[in-house]
Design a protein around this motif. Structure first.
Motif, PDB file in Angstrom:
ATOM      1  N   ASN A 427       0.818  -1.220   0.000  1.00  0.00           N
ATOM      2  CA  ASN A 427       0.000   0.000   0.000  1.00  0.00           C
ATOM      3  C   ASN A 427       0.847   1.263   0.000  1.00  0.00           C
ATOM      4  O   ASN A 427       0.429   2.295  -0.537  1.00  0.00           O
ATOM      5  CB  ASN A 427      -0.937   0.005   1.209  1.00  0.00           C
ATOM      6  N   PHE A 428       2.035   1.204   0.590  1.00  0.00           N
ATOM      7  CA  PHE A 428       2.925   2.362   0.589  1.00  0.00           C
ATOM      8  C   PHE A 428       3.223   2.800  -0.842  1.00  0.00           C
ATOM      9  O   PHE A 428       3.301   3.995  -1.141  1.00  0.00           O
ATOM     10  CB  PHE A 428       4.219   2.005   1.317  1.00  0.00           C
ATOM     11  N   VAL A 429       3.371   1.832  -1.746  1.00  0.00           N
ATOM     12  CA  VAL A 429       3.613   2.129  -3.165  1.00  0.00           C
ATOM     13  C   VAL A 429       2.304   2.402  -3.896  1.00  0.00           C
ATOM     14  O   VAL A 429       2.198   3.346  -4.685  1.00  0.00           O
ATOM     15  CB  VAL A 429       4.371   0.963  -3.831  1.00  0.00           C
ATOM     16  N   LYS A 430       1.292   1.604  -3.626  1.00  0.00           N
ATOM     17  CA  LYS A 430       0.014   1.725  -4.338  1.00  0.00           C
ATOM     18  C   LYS A 430      -0.598   3.111  -4.165  1.00  0.00           C
ATOM     19  O   LYS A 430      -1.238   3.645  -5.078  1.00  0.00           O
ATOM     20  CB  LYS A 430      -0.947   0.651  -3.833  1.00  0.00           C
ATOM     21  N   ARG A 431      -0.393   3.727  -3.002  1.00  0.00           N
ATOM     22  CA  ARG A 431      -1.039   5.004  -2.693  1.00  0.00           C
ATOM     23  C   ARG A 431      -0.233   6.220  -3.132  1.00  0.00           C
ATOM     24  O   ARG A 431      -0.630   7.354  -2.873  1.00  0.00           O
ATOM     25  CB  ARG A 431      -1.338   5.065  -1.196  1.00  0.00           C
ATOM     26  N   MET A 432       0.892   5.998  -3.790  1.00  0.00           N
ATOM     27  CA  MET A 432       1.626   7.127  -4.374  1.00  0.00           C
ATOM     28  C   MET A 432       0.890   7.609  -5.628  1.00  0.00           C
ATOM     29  O   MET A 432       0.414   6.799  -6.433  1.00  0.00           O
ATOM     30  CB  MET A 432       3.041   6.699  -4.778  1.00  0.00           C
ATOM     31  N   HIS A 433       0.838   8.938  -5.814  1.00  0.00           N
ATOM     32  CA  HIS A 433       0.213   9.474  -7.024  1.00  0.00           C
ATOM     33  C   HIS A 433       1.099   9.232  -8.241  1.00  0.00           C
ATOM     34  O   HIS A 433       0.619   8.843  -9.305  1.00  0.00           O
ATOM     35  CB  HIS A 433      -0.083  10.970  -6.851  1.00  0.00           C
ATOM     36  N   GLN A 437       9.587   4.286 -10.942  1.00  0.00           N
ATOM     37  CA  GLN A 437      10.049   3.559 -12.130  1.00  0.00           C
ATOM     38  C   GLN A 437      11.047   2.481 -11.734  1.00  0.00           C
ATOM     39  O   GLN A 437      11.262   1.525 -12.473  1.00  0.00           O
ATOM     40  CB  GLN A 437      10.726   4.545 -13.099  1.00  0.00           C
ATOM     41  N   HIS A 438      11.667   2.667 -10.569  1.00  0.00           N
ATOM     42  CA  HIS A 438      12.667   1.724 -10.070  1.00  0.00           C
ATOM     43  C   HIS A 438      12.394   1.465  -8.591  1.00  0.00           C
ATOM     44  O   HIS A 438      12.218   2.418  -7.820  1.00  0.00           O
ATOM     45  CB  HIS A 438      14.089   2.280 -10.229  1.00  0.00           C
ATOM     46  N   ILE A 439      12.374   0.213  -8.202  1.00  0.00           N
ATOM     47  CA  ILE A 439      12.240  -0.158  -6.785  1.00  0.00           C
ATOM     48  C   ILE A 439      13.384  -1.092  -6.436  1.00  0.00           C
ATOM     49  O   ILE A 439      13.631  -2.082  -7.133  1.00  0.00           O
ATOM     50  CB  ILE A 439      10.897  -0.855  -6.490  1.00  0.00           C
ATOM     51  N   TYR A 456       5.279  -6.359  -6.024  1.00  0.00           N
ATOM     52  CA  TYR A 456       5.502  -5.098  -6.720  1.00  0.00           C
ATOM     53  C   TYR A 456       5.458  -5.282  -8.234  1.00  0.00           C
ATOM     54  O   TYR A 456       4.961  -4.417  -8.974  1.00  0.00           O
ATOM     55  CB  TYR A 456       6.841  -4.488  -6.302  1.00  0.00           C
ATOM     56  N   GLN A 457       5.978  -6.394  -8.723  1.00  0.00           N
ATOM     57  CA  GLN A 457       5.951  -6.645 -10.152  1.00  0.00           C
ATOM     58  C   GLN A 457       4.526  -6.840 -10.650  1.00  0.00           C
ATOM     59  O   GLN A 457       4.187  -6.431 -11.775  1.00  0.00           O
ATOM     60  CB  GLN A 457       6.819  -7.866 -10.479  1.00  0.00           C
ATOM     61  N   GLN A 458       3.684  -7.441  -9.807  1.00  0.00           N
ATOM     62  CA  GLN A 458       2.272  -7.577 -10.167  1.00  0.00           C
ATOM     63  C   GLN A 458       1.571  -6.224 -10.159  1.00  0.00           C
ATOM     64  O   GLN A 458       0.730  -5.939 -11.023  1.00  0.00           O
ATOM     65  CB  GLN A 458       1.577  -8.526  -9.186  1.00  0.00           C
ATOM     66  N   LEU A 459       1.925  -5.378  -9.203  1.00  0.00           N
ATOM     67  CA  LEU A 459       1.306  -4.059  -9.085  1.00  0.00           C
ATOM     68  C   LEU A 459       1.758  -3.126 -10.194  1.00  0.00           C
ATOM     69  O   LEU A 459       0.944  -2.382 -10.763  1.00  0.00           O
ATOM     70  CB  LEU A 459       1.667  -3.458  -7.720  1.00  0.00           C
ATOM     71  N   LEU A 460       3.076  -3.154 -10.508  1.00  0.00           N
ATOM     72  CA  LEU A 460       3.658  -2.235 -11.495  1.00  0.00           C
ATOM     73  C   LEU A 460       4.461  -3.034 -12.523  1.00  0.00           C
ATOM     74  O   LEU A 460       5.690  -3.154 -12.405  1.00  0.00           O
ATOM     75  CB  LEU A 460       4.559  -1.217 -10.791  1.00  0.00           C
ATOM     76  N   PRO A 461       3.794  -3.587 -13.524  1.00  0.00           N
ATOM     77  CA  PRO A 461       4.487  -4.440 -14.501  1.00  0.00           C
ATOM     78  C   PRO A 461       5.639  -3.764 -15.240  1.00  0.00           C
ATOM     79  O   PRO A 461       6.588  -4.415 -15.658  1.00  0.00           O
ATOM     80  CB  PRO A 461       3.366  -4.844 -15.472  1.00  0.00           C
TER      81      PRO A 461
END
Length: 470
Positions: A427-433, A437-439, A456-461
């Motif tokens: 959620n810390f990543v999901k709730r960013m506006h 590009q890199h984690i 994270y890969q599922q959230l941000l392909p």
């Protein structure tokens, strides 16, 4: 820009990360934390090897401290001994706590010479720069005007509340040149709805994110459930008038537990046992840190402030006893050995890797009426992990080179961890506006890092997700 890691990549300790930026064609570096290695991560290394600063610090312009746990600040004395003489940036509360933590570390691991310790603390305090939350600070001394010929002409930082312990923060860096690139270092993020401190809020933006993964493969119990579970376990433990031992770090976990016990006592006015039980905090350091928690009440969450407004004192009540001197510590152990009523003892260290908890464990682990309740992460290679793993099987643990057979009850409540769980980290990543590009994933055992990377890969392909390496 590049990011190097000098710890917290093969496990959860020794946090130390280096941000290299090209300021006007001259490489400048910023260290984020400089922590001590613990547990299995010290295997095969001498004390000198564990503590040495084995990387070049000549370009380091500042040290940024996310919070005061020893695995994030324990190598600072050795950094200064290696020649570091630049500013140390920290939140105002962390700046107040840091000298206390370092003083204790010096006494335990370096010297008892009061003059040497005083001289070092004077030097340390001269370098500390307290910064309020949510305030941008320019790090480089000469701010150049951004132009197409300047990769990074200005570096700024801002601390945001992390909800982990008092003063804890995640750090936003703005690297400004022809364009702006924001790098966020999470430090240690707090769990949602933890006692005393507000939960961290996600940053508006992160282009590059370096994030912890302590519980990247697990989710905690909810606050209500874990409070009920804590009471149920304690009720069971004290039914036979036994001693309940809770290993806990002096900063954060101890204060949260004291807060929770005050809540339970307040809600159980008709329980003779809960109205009489002794809650013993055997840690001079915890007492000092509790004073700081009281000093910085403005950082408490709404719930804790509401409790205070009713006239209750969640960190200072009549059944709470704080033990200071070593003589009193030994006296308490003797008293509990011949007790006629139950007691709860909270003592450091949180991973049973040293401190006063060891004397309690050596005395009471062999008693069937005693119990040990783990409320925080136990790193691989620590005595805490061994007790947690082998205790329920009737195994043993080695403490101070002595084999101690475990007959006490062993319990674990994961919900009291001060670390965010997998859902919190996602959620810390999901709730960013503006999402990264890199984690880069650090500060976790391998299964936790791998599990979080997959989430994270599922959230941000389209995001590059990597596991940090030295």
């Amino acid at each position: 820009m590049r990011i190097l890691h000098h710890g917290a990549v093969n496990g959860v300790t020794g946090s130390c990360h280096q941000l290299d930026v090209n300021e006007s064609s001259a490489i400048s570096s910023y260290l984020i934390d400089c922590g001590l290695f613990q547990g299995a991560e010290t295997a095969g290394q001498s004390s000198a090897q564990q503590l040495q600063i084995d990387f070049d610090i000549s370009a380091v312009q500042a040290l940024i401290v996310t919070h005061c746990h020893i695995d994030h600040v324990g190598r600072i004395p050795y950094l200064i001994a290696a020649g570091f003489n630049k500013p140390i940036y920290a939140t105002t509360a962390t700046a107040a706590l840091l000298p206390l933590v370092i003083e204790d570390a010096l006494k335990i691991g370096v010297t008892r010479d009061k003059k040497l310790i005083k001289a070092f603390l004077t030097k340390l305090k001269s370098l500390i720069r307290p910064i309020e939350y949510n305030q941008w600070v320019v790090l480089n001394s000469q701010m150049n005007i951004a132009s197409p010929h300047c990769d990074v002409c200005s570096v700024k930082l801002k601390f945001k509340p992390a909800g982990h312990i008092l003063g804890s923060a995640y750090v936003e860096f703005d690297l400004i040149g022809a364009a702006k690139h924001r790098v966020v270092f999470s430090g240690d993020l707090g769990a949602t709805y933890a006692p005393l401190l507000a939960s961290p809020r996600s940053p508006y933006r992160a282009d590059t994110l370096v994030i912890e993964s302590t519980y990247g493969d697990k989710n905690h119990q909810g606050r209500k459930h874990r409070s009920q579970l804590l009471k149920q376990i304690i009720d069971k433990c004290i039914a036979d008038n036994g001693v309940v031992l809770i290993p806990a770090f002096s900063i954060g976990r101890t204060q949260e537990l004291v807060y929770e016990f005050e809540q339970i006592i307040s809600k159980n006015q008709d329980s003779a046992i809960w109205q009489q039980i002794d809650i013993i905090v055997d840690s001079p350091m915890a007492a000092k840190f509790t004073e700081k928690y009281l000093e910085f009440q403005e950082l408490w969450d709404k719930e804790a402030k509401k409790v205070v407004s009713t006239g209750r004192h969640p960190l200072d009540f009549k059944q709470l006893y704080t033990i200071d001197s070593h003589q009193d510590h030994l006296a308490v152990i003797n008293y509990l050995s011949s007790r006629s009523k139950p007691a709860i003892v909270i003592a450091a260290s949180g991973m049973c890797s040293g401190g006063r908890i060891i004397n309690y464990l050596k005395r009471f682990l062999t008693e069937p009426t005693a119990d040990v309740v783990f409320v925080g992460y136990q790193a691989q290679g620590t005595a805490g992990r061994d007790i947690q793993t082998y205790g329920p099987q009737g195994g043993y643990v080695i403490l101070d080179d002595d084999r101690i057979n475990i007959k006490a009850g062993i319990y674990t409540i994961s919900g009291y961890s001060a670390h965010a769980d997998q859902a919190n980290l996602v959620n810390f990543v999901k709730r960013m506006h503006h999402k990264p590009q890199h984690i880069r994933i650090v500060h976790g055992d391998e299964p936790a890092k791998q599990a979080l990377a997959q989430k994270y890969q599922q959230l941000l392909p389209d995001c590059e997700v990597v596991i940090g390496k030295v």
